[in-house]
Design a protein around this motif. Structure first.
Motif, PDB file in Angstrom:
ATOM      1  N   THR A   2      56.341  61.227 -49.358  1.00 42.83           N
ATOM      2  CA  THR A   2      57.528  61.275 -50.208  1.00 42.83           C
ATOM      3  C   THR A   2      57.870  62.710 -50.586  1.00 42.83           C
ATOM      4  O   THR A   2      57.014  63.469 -51.004  1.00 42.83           O
ATOM      5  N   THR A   3      59.130  63.049 -50.418  1.00 44.92           N
ATOM      6  CA  THR A   3      59.649  64.347 -50.844  1.00 44.92           C
ATOM      7  C   THR A   3      60.162  64.172 -52.266  1.00 44.92           C
ATOM      8  O   THR A   3      61.023  63.324 -52.509  1.00 44.92           O
ATOM      9  N   ARG A   4      59.620  64.965 -53.188  1.00 44.80           N
ATOM     10  CA  ARG A   4      59.987  64.817 -54.601  1.00 44.80           C
ATOM     11  C   ARG A   4      60.819  66.010 -55.060  1.00 44.80           C
ATOM     12  O   ARG A   4      60.400  67.156 -54.927  1.00 44.80           O
ATOM     13  N   GLU A  38      62.460  61.092 -53.355  1.00 44.23           N
ATOM     14  CA  GLU A  38      62.461  60.621 -54.744  1.00 44.23           C
ATOM     15  C   GLU A  38      63.084  61.707 -55.605  1.00 44.23           C
ATOM     16  O   GLU A  38      62.620  62.844 -55.606  1.00 44.23           O
ATOM     17  N   GLN A  40      63.856  62.885 -59.298  1.00 43.59           N
ATOM     18  CA  GLN A  40      63.602  62.766 -60.731  1.00 43.59           C
ATOM     19  C   GLN A  40      64.661  63.612 -61.436  1.00 43.59           C
ATOM     20  O   GLN A  40      65.129  64.605 -60.869  1.00 43.59           O
ATOM     21  N   PHE A  57      56.209  68.474 -57.468  1.00 41.92           N
ATOM     22  CA  PHE A  57      57.547  68.441 -56.888  1.00 41.92           C
ATOM     23  C   PHE A  57      57.609  69.372 -55.690  1.00 41.92           C
ATOM     24  O   PHE A  57      56.919  70.387 -55.642  1.00 41.92           O
ATOM     25  N   ASP A  58      58.467  69.007 -54.736  1.00 40.09           N
ATOM     26  CA  ASP A  58      58.684  69.821 -53.546  1.00 40.09           C
ATOM     27  C   ASP A  58      59.842  70.789 -53.745  1.00 40.09           C
ATOM     28  O   ASP A  58      59.969  71.755 -52.992  1.00 40.09           O
TER      29      ASP A  58
END
Length: 151
Positions: A2-4, A38, A40, A57-58
């Motif tokens: 998942t890329t956040r 994802e 946020q 986070f990315d």
């Protein structure tokens, strides 16, 4: 994987726009292999800072002008805490001085509102790629140093 992405803005409609805009389908249209994205959100620098301290986070995208902790203050904190996270500043009221200062502090990009959808997506993809490559290089260097120490 998942890329956040964390998006910080004191305007709820901007946050909603980003949530809608940053879908897996949008990234696929840019020929990027993100299986899961994802997004946020945070309505203030303080709220974002709490999320950054407790999660990973990315990419962080922050508005510049916010009540309390502004985007540059958040950038300074993030870069002292997790310097490898790409950080983008978006603003509708920025100056050249703000842009220069944010880039000197380590911002990956500085974009002005209103922004073009494709331009923003391209910049986000480049920032994510930069972050991923930076992380891979760091991991490889650690492996090389570790194997060199054993040899």
């Amino acid at each position: 994987m998942t890329t956040r992405i964390l998006v910080v803005d004191d305007e709820k409609n901007i946050l909603a726009l980003f949530k809608k805009m940053l879908s897996v389908e949008a990234f696929r249209s840019m020929d990027n292999p993100y299986d899961s994205v994802e997004v946020q959100t945070a309505l203030s620098g303080e709220e974002a800072w709490a999320q950054i301290q407790s999660g990973s986070f990315d990419l962080i995208i922050s508005d510049l002008a916010m009540e309390g902790m502004n985007g540059i203050e958040l950038l300074e904190r993030v870069k002292s805490f997790k310097p490898d996270i790409p950080f983008m500043i978006l603003t509708g009221v920025g100056t050249i001085e703000d842009a220069v200062r944010s880039m000197k502090l380590g911002a990956y990009d500085y974009l002005t509102k209103p922004f073009q959808h494709d331009e923003l997506l391209l910049s986000i993809c480049k920032a994510l790629d930069y972050g991923r490559l930076h992380s891979e290089v760091k991991t490889l260097r650690q492996k090389l140093n570790h194997s060199g120490a054993q040899g």
